[in-house]
Enzyme design. Sequence first.
Site, short mmCIF file in Angstrom:
data_model
loop_
_atom_site.label_atom_id
_atom_site.label_comp_id
_atom_site.label_asym_id
_atom_site.label_seq_id
_atom_site.Cartn_x
_atom_site.Cartn_y
_atom_site.Cartn_z
N HIS A 33 -3.69 4.61 4.48
CA HIS A 33 -4.82 3.66 4.52
C HIS A 33 -6.05 4.28 3.87
O HIS A 33 -6.67 3.70 2.98
CB HIS A 33 -5.11 3.27 5.98
CG HIS A 33 -6.38 2.50 6.12
ND1 HIS A 33 -6.51 1.21 5.65
CD2 HIS A 33 -7.57 2.84 6.65
CE1 HIS A 33 -7.75 0.80 5.89
NE2 HIS A 33 -8.40 1.76 6.49
N TYR B 89 3.69 5.69 11.57
CA TYR B 89 3.93 4.30 11.98
C TYR B 89 4.79 3.48 11.02
O TYR B 89 5.02 2.31 11.27
CB TYR B 89 2.59 3.58 12.25
CG TYR B 89 1.61 3.60 11.08
CD1 TYR B 89 1.73 2.70 10.03
CD2 TYR B 89 0.57 4.53 11.03
CE1 TYR B 89 0.85 2.72 8.97
CE2 TYR B 89 -0.32 4.56 9.97
CZ TYR B 89 -0.18 3.65 8.94
OH TYR B 89 -1.04 3.67 7.88
N ARG C 71 0.87 -1.18 0.00
CA ARG C 71 0.00 0.00 0.00
C ARG C 71 0.90 1.23 0.00
O ARG C 71 1.47 1.57 1.03
CB ARG C 71 -0.88 -0.03 1.26
CG ARG C 71 -2.07 0.92 1.24
CD ARG C 71 -2.62 1.12 2.64
NE ARG C 71 -1.77 2.02 3.39
CZ ARG C 71 -1.62 2.01 4.72
NH1 ARG C 71 -2.27 1.15 5.46
NH2 ARG C 71 -0.80 2.87 5.31
C1 TPP Z 1 -15.23 -5.72 11.24
C2 TPP Z 1 -14.40 -4.49 11.14
N1 TPP Z 1 -13.47 -4.23 12.08
C3 TPP Z 1 -12.70 -3.11 11.98
C4 TPP Z 1 -12.89 -2.23 10.95
C5 TPP Z 1 -12.00 -0.98 10.85
N2 TPP Z 1 -11.07 -1.15 9.74
C6 TPP Z 1 -11.28 -0.55 8.55
S1 TPP Z 1 -10.08 -0.91 7.45
C7 TPP Z 1 -9.25 -1.88 8.55
C8 TPP Z 1 -7.96 -2.56 8.16
C9 TPP Z 1 -8.13 -3.54 7.05
O1 TPP Z 1 -6.87 -3.98 6.62
P1 TPP Z 1 -6.70 -5.00 5.44
O2 TPP Z 1 -7.67 -6.10 5.56
O3 TPP Z 1 -5.27 -5.34 5.35
O4 TPP Z 1 -7.15 -4.15 4.15
P2 TPP Z 1 -6.49 -2.84 3.52
O5 TPP Z 1 -7.19 -1.66 4.15
O6 TPP Z 1 -5.04 -2.87 3.81
O7 TPP Z 1 -6.78 -2.88 2.06
C10 TPP Z 1 -9.91 -1.89 9.77
C11 TPP Z 1 -9.44 -2.61 10.96
C12 TPP Z 1 -13.90 -2.51 10.02
N3 TPP Z 1 -14.13 -1.72 8.96
N4 TPP Z 1 -14.63 -3.66 10.11
#
Ligand code: TPP
Length: 363
Positions: free
Chosen positions: A264, A273, A260
């Site tokens: 985010h 971080y 990425r």
């Molecule tokens: C069930 C749930 N828990 C927490 C969140 C908050 N949240 C949004 S994005 C994220 C991280 C996701 O990371 P990843 O699966 O690696 O996907 P990326 O954003 O890197 O594409 C979190 C914890 C959420 N949207 N849904």
Amino acid sequence: MTIDASRGAEAPPELVQLLTPEGERVEHPDYDIDLTPEEVRSLYRDLALVRRVDLEAVALQRQGELGIWASLLGQEAAQIGSGRALTDSDMAFPTYREHGVAWCRDVDPVKLLGLFRGVNHGGWDPKEHNFHLYTIVIGSQTLHAVGYAMGIQRDDASAATIVYFGDGATSQGDVNESFIWASVFNAPIVFFCQNNQWAISEPLEKQTRIPLYRRASGFGFPGIRVDGNDVFACLAVTRKALEAARTGQGPTLIEAFTYRMGAHTTTDDPTRYRVASELEAWKLKDPIERVKSYLFKNELADQAFFDSVEAEADQLGADLRRRCLAMPDPRPLDMFDHVYSEPHALIDQERAQFASYLEGFEK
Ligand SMILES: Cc1ncc(C[n+]2csc(CCOP(=O)(O)OP(=O)(O)O)c2C)c(N)n1
Ligand SMILES: [Mg+2]
């Protein structure tokens, strides 16, 4: 204690790669692909245009025109490679970052902007594009996708389902449950994990102690790791996995090893971080630059071609901006319209309450 979760600049082992970061074509015994010059130019165009959509969206957010945006910067090859492997009858279930896959499914990018501008609740008809609505709840779409795949299986249809999720999502119960269902029912599905190595500020080593693709073997189906910045490899690996799904061979987990490159979302500041050198190392593996080098080196495209893609991107960006600003604000009461497909007493009550609340404002 240091844990080697294969993060960093070095290409990890077991990685399927067909195009190096320098734009050199390499062979792989199990995954080969024969692309015409026209097809390679078309992939380059896809990559360049979705990057422009993304850049324009980030700019619009910074100018207050979008509430938030989740950038795909760095993940273009994973999304275009896998998205172009789909046939019209395959079904895709995205997260909130799959703008490149949306592009491959012919979803007008302005509809993505509408969601992030808060003027619609999804913006496109999933049936029209065989592309489900974006899912924000991490991992939940994997269960929807397996259910859909089991439906395809029961209809005896020759189609596959692909579901996108991130490295962080692999720690969710939903994702692990979906692996079990897909496995025991031999569902026609491809699990496409874009391992961009971060889940907001959580690094990969907080999700796993083994490479993610190896998780599949514990569930009883094959897993494969592909260079997620290599559009040729992503296309070849996804094609093969989709074909396996369509021909009754069940699920595959593809781990697209990528990075990425941006924040985010636009609400995040990754400099808090992660170290700058990590990003610098990954810039050298840019998914678009390597296709450009390949085209140049092999004299498959000239400067006029790259200029024309650039001009098309400029036009796309300007057009998107104009259409984004022209999107009308929805009427506040519209949000109750599509909660259920049929009238619902509780929704009627909530609509009435909200209407009287709105009445309280001066006109
Ligand atoms: C069930 C749930 N828990 C927490 C969140 C908050 N949240 C949004 S994005 C994220 C991280 C996701 O990371 P990843 O699966 O690696 O996907 P990326 O954003 O890197 O594409 C979190 C914890 C959420 N949207 N849904
Ligand atoms: Mg991630």
